[in-house]
Design an enzyme around this catalytic site. Structure first.
Site, PDB file in Angstrom:
ATOM      1  CB  THR A 261      50.900  33.369  58.862  1.00  0.00           C
ATOM      2  OG1 THR A 261      50.417  33.125  57.532  1.00  0.00           O
ATOM      3  CG2 THR A 261      51.360  34.801  58.966  1.00  0.00           C
ATOM      4  CG  ASP A 326      48.323  30.411  49.250  1.00  0.00           C
ATOM      5  OD1 ASP A 326      48.906  30.525  50.343  1.00  0.00           O
ATOM      6  OD2 ASP A 326      47.088  30.403  49.139  1.00  0.00           O
ATOM      7  CB  CYS A 625      34.277  44.148  47.283  1.00  0.00           C
ATOM      8  SG  CYS A 625      34.446  45.951  47.284  1.00  0.00           S
ATOM      9  CG  MET A 668      28.827  46.988  54.416  1.00  0.00           C
ATOM     10  SD  MET A 668      29.713  46.067  53.140  1.00  0.00           S
ATOM     11  CE  MET A 668      30.623  47.411  52.346  1.00  0.00           C
TER      12      MET A 668
END
Length: 720
Positions: A261, A326, A625, A668
């Protein structure tokens, strides 16, 4: 594609006719921002594009603010944004109006003379994409319009005077893993048609095959699309470049997307009528799973040159063949003409994540030079005969795990560097931190990408200590490929850089200071306390004969992920501001009252009885999270630290927020897919982390494991 009328529901707050009149009154003759303007490096009156001009040098030719009078630089005004969360971005400015994209692509237009908000536009990002906490890193101006992307994949154009939507188009497929965080670029082709180009991110989150697309800048109609990695050969190839690239892949890579990407670095070169694309990491990261049998995996982690009119492939240079760490090449691509071997040479200056600095010939794509910027252990050097890195044994975690420098954050990440044609130096926001890679238990013949195993690596669950990384302002000579000077900066992250013809280099820091360095020596010659840390990028421009400097400040972006490493500066949740600051000589404005830095104190809550089995399961559920709330539940600065929150102590309250979307209005996200057991597991994990205190033995054991990995890799490099 939707017209302004159809998409009226997507508009943010507009200040109506009064704002339009106020904007008109501030501007004199409107500047024409076109190819000529963006090719003019000598005119510093505006900063209309991501790197100011097509060269993207992040350099201002203005000299009114200089090393002699920098002590007189003061705050002209500041504007706090109460309803956005991310200011890790770069503004643009045209004709006395600063435009800044904050949070989820909320565009603000601000009068430079007064600091007053003229209008703002909120594209209302989709709820699903609210889970990606990166925000938008930039926007651009062209022919009276503002162009920006949205995390849900939309690209839009606004009327720069009113904030009215001109057009928008969806650049991605519905509900795919792609999202936009980078700035579009605009240019006029040889056919007279203006084009806007955009790519996406997402290869870290699921099945993604990267591409870039150009659209008509006036209408939003698609012109051409170029895929970065090949798809399924059985479906045929879009062009000869994809057919060529497929020969460098093995296995069934298309089942996992392949990655690649282009989420940040792009620029147009009017001299060669080309657009250069910096491409991203593989999907999954782990090359053994992505392409069993090896291969370079084109066009991952490359600089690719395309014909700007047609999108046809011209040349490429791959910085990290068959990448497995990465090590994206999505860091900024800067164009310059420098003297090499006594002759002027058109070059690309590029510092991708992998730790090397590259000088590449723009005409041919041939590598001119490449050297390490700092600590790099995955490769020994780049072979100038082949242009390929010579890797150290063990770097590909052949035995299941490895600790290498740099890690996935890179030695240089997306905050832009700057090149000064005056000093001939490149100024790089550098940082050093190791990366731990472990693919134990994964067999290429049976592995399948899944929601819990997208990268093909074991998850990282431990807190990151505050001394795990460091950062610096690094001045680099691209001709000699040697360091000119280096000054340490606080923490492990630092903001984008801007150099000026006044002999200065400006940068926002993690400790909340906005500083100016002497461009020749590195000495800090000026500093201002912004009241909050920043990874935003400064810009400079001229209005009414005065040179101004603007910088966004606000603790958000990638630095908030890293637990105690991120939390060390004391920027807590929403307690600290997100603001735009503007400076001018003899400025005497003062910032609004700002809370001092503070550290979170986890709640003891002895009444909550922890179930160890549920806590262990919650460790894996919590990975959804991490982006906002930090590794090991140690918040790094944006979202609340859950260890100190009362909400996870109540199953009903926690369910209402996490699964039922009770705090959607405050940003949230809603995780409706979580089961009752998942909620309980999360509660137990959070409470377990709140009570966790590493023993002396834990610290010794972690340090010993780290040293053994380093020794093992060193021995392999020396003796094979």
């Amino acid at each position: 594609m939707k017209s302004a009328g159809i998409a009226a529901h997507a508009r943010g707050i507009l200040f109506g006719i009064a704002a339009s009149l106020a904007l008109a009154s501030t501007a004199q003759a409107a500047s024409q921002i076109d190819n000529a303007a963006l090719s003019n490096d000598a005119d510093g009156s505006n900063w209309a594009a991501n790197g100011r001009t097509f060269d993207e040098q992040h350099f201002s030719p203005l000299t009114q603010i200089n090393t002699q009078n920098i002590g007189k630089l003061g705050l002209a005004w500041s504007l706090d944004f109460d309803d956005v969360w991310n200011m890790a971005t770069m503004p643009v400015e045209v004709d006395g109006v600063v435009y800044v994209a904050a949070g989820y692509s909320v565009i603000h237009a601000v009068d430079v003379r007064t600091g007053k908000l003229l209008w703002k536009y909120d594209p209302h990002v989709g709820v699903r994409k609210m889970r990606m906490a990166w925000g938008i890193r930039g926007l651009t101006y062209w022919n009276g319009k503002i162009y920006a992307g949205v995390q849900d994949g939309r690209l839009f154009a606004l009327d720069a005077h009113t904030g009215e939507l001109v057009w928008e188009t969806q650049t991605t497929e519905p509900d795919d893993n792609r999202y936009i965080t980078g700035a579009p670029r605009v240019w006029q082709g040889t056919d007279g048609r203006a084009r806007v180009i955009i790519g996406q991110g997402g290869a870290d989150f699921g099945h993604v095959r990267g591409y870039v697309t150009t659209y008509d800048a006036e209408t939003g109609q698609q012109i051409w699309r170029w895929w970065i990695v090949p798809g399924n050969p059985a479906d045929g190839f879009e062009n000869k470049a994809m057919e060529m690239a497929a020969k460098t892949w093995h296995g069934k890579w298309w089942e996992n997307g392949g990655g690649g990407t282009a989420w940040n670095a792009m620029t147009y070169d009017p001299k060669y009528n080309r657009v250069y694309i910096g491409t991203g990491n593989g999907g999954p990261w782990n090359a053994k799973l992505r392409s069993p049998g090896g291969g370079d995996n084109l066009f991952l982690c490359s600089v690719v040159a395309l014909d700007a009119d047609t999108g046809e492939y011209v040349w490429h240079y791959q910085t990290t063949p068959d990448e497995s760490w990465d090590f994206t090449s999505t860091m900024d691509i800067e164009l310059a003409t420098i003297e090499i071997d006594g002759k002027p040479r058109d070059v690309i200056l590029h510092a991708p994540k992998n730790g090397f600095f590259y000088v590449i010939d723009r005409a041919t794509g041939k590598l001119i030079s490449a050297e390490k910027l700092g600590k790099v252990t995955w490769a020994k050097y780049v072979d100038m005969k082949t242009g390929r890195p010579v890797e150290n044994k063990g770097a590909r975690y052949e035995d299941g795990e490895a600790m290498i420098w740099p890690g996935s954050a890179g030695l240089h990440n997306w905050p832009p560097m700057s090149y000064s044609p005056d000093t001939g130096l490149v100024y790089i926001p550098a940082h050093e931190m190791a990366g731990y890679y472990n693919d134990a238990g994964r067999d290429p013949s049976t592995w399948k990408m899944s929601k819990g195993d997208v990268m093909g690596l074991d998850g990282f669950f431990d807190d990151v200590p505050k001394n795990a990384g460091s950062s610096s302002m690094l001045a680099w000579n691209p001709v000699t490929q040697k360091k000119a000077w280096e000054e340490p900066t606080p923490g492990a992250n630092n903001g984008g850089v801007m150099a000026t013809a006044g002999g200065l280099v400006f940068q926002g820091q993690a400790d909340g200071k906005f500083v100016a360095h002497d461009a020749k020596t590195g000495k800090v010659v000026w500093s201002f306390d912004m009241g909050v840390g920043s990874m935003g990028s400064p810009i400079s421009y001229e209005v009414d004969g005065k040179q101004y400097i603007s910088i966004p400040a606000g603790w958000a972006g990638g630095q908030m992920l890293l637990g105690s490493l991120s939390a060390q500066h004391g920027w807590v949740g929403r307690d600290h501001p997100r603001r735009l600051l503007t400076f001018v000589l003899d400025g005497d404005a003062r910032l609004p009252p700002t809370p001092p830095p503070a550290q979170v104190a986890p709640l003891a809550a002895p009444e909550f009885k922890i179930d160890p089995a549920l806590a262990e399961k919650g460790k894996y559920v919590y990975q959804q999270c991490v982006i906002c709330h930090g590794v090991a539940a140690v918040a790094g600065g944006y979202a609340p630290d859950l260890r100190a929150s009362q909400i996870p102590l109540s199953t009903a309250a926690f369910t209402a927020v996490v699964r039922d979307g009770g705090l959607l209005a405050r940003g949230m996200p809603q995780f409706s897919e979580l089961s009752d057991e998942d909620i309980l597991a999360l509660q137990n994990y959070i409470r377990d982390r709140a009570r966790y205190k590493p023993s002396a033995w834990d610290q010794i054991r972690t340090g010993w494991h780290f040293l053994m990995l380093m020794l093992k890799m060193k021995l392999k490099a020396l003796f094979g």
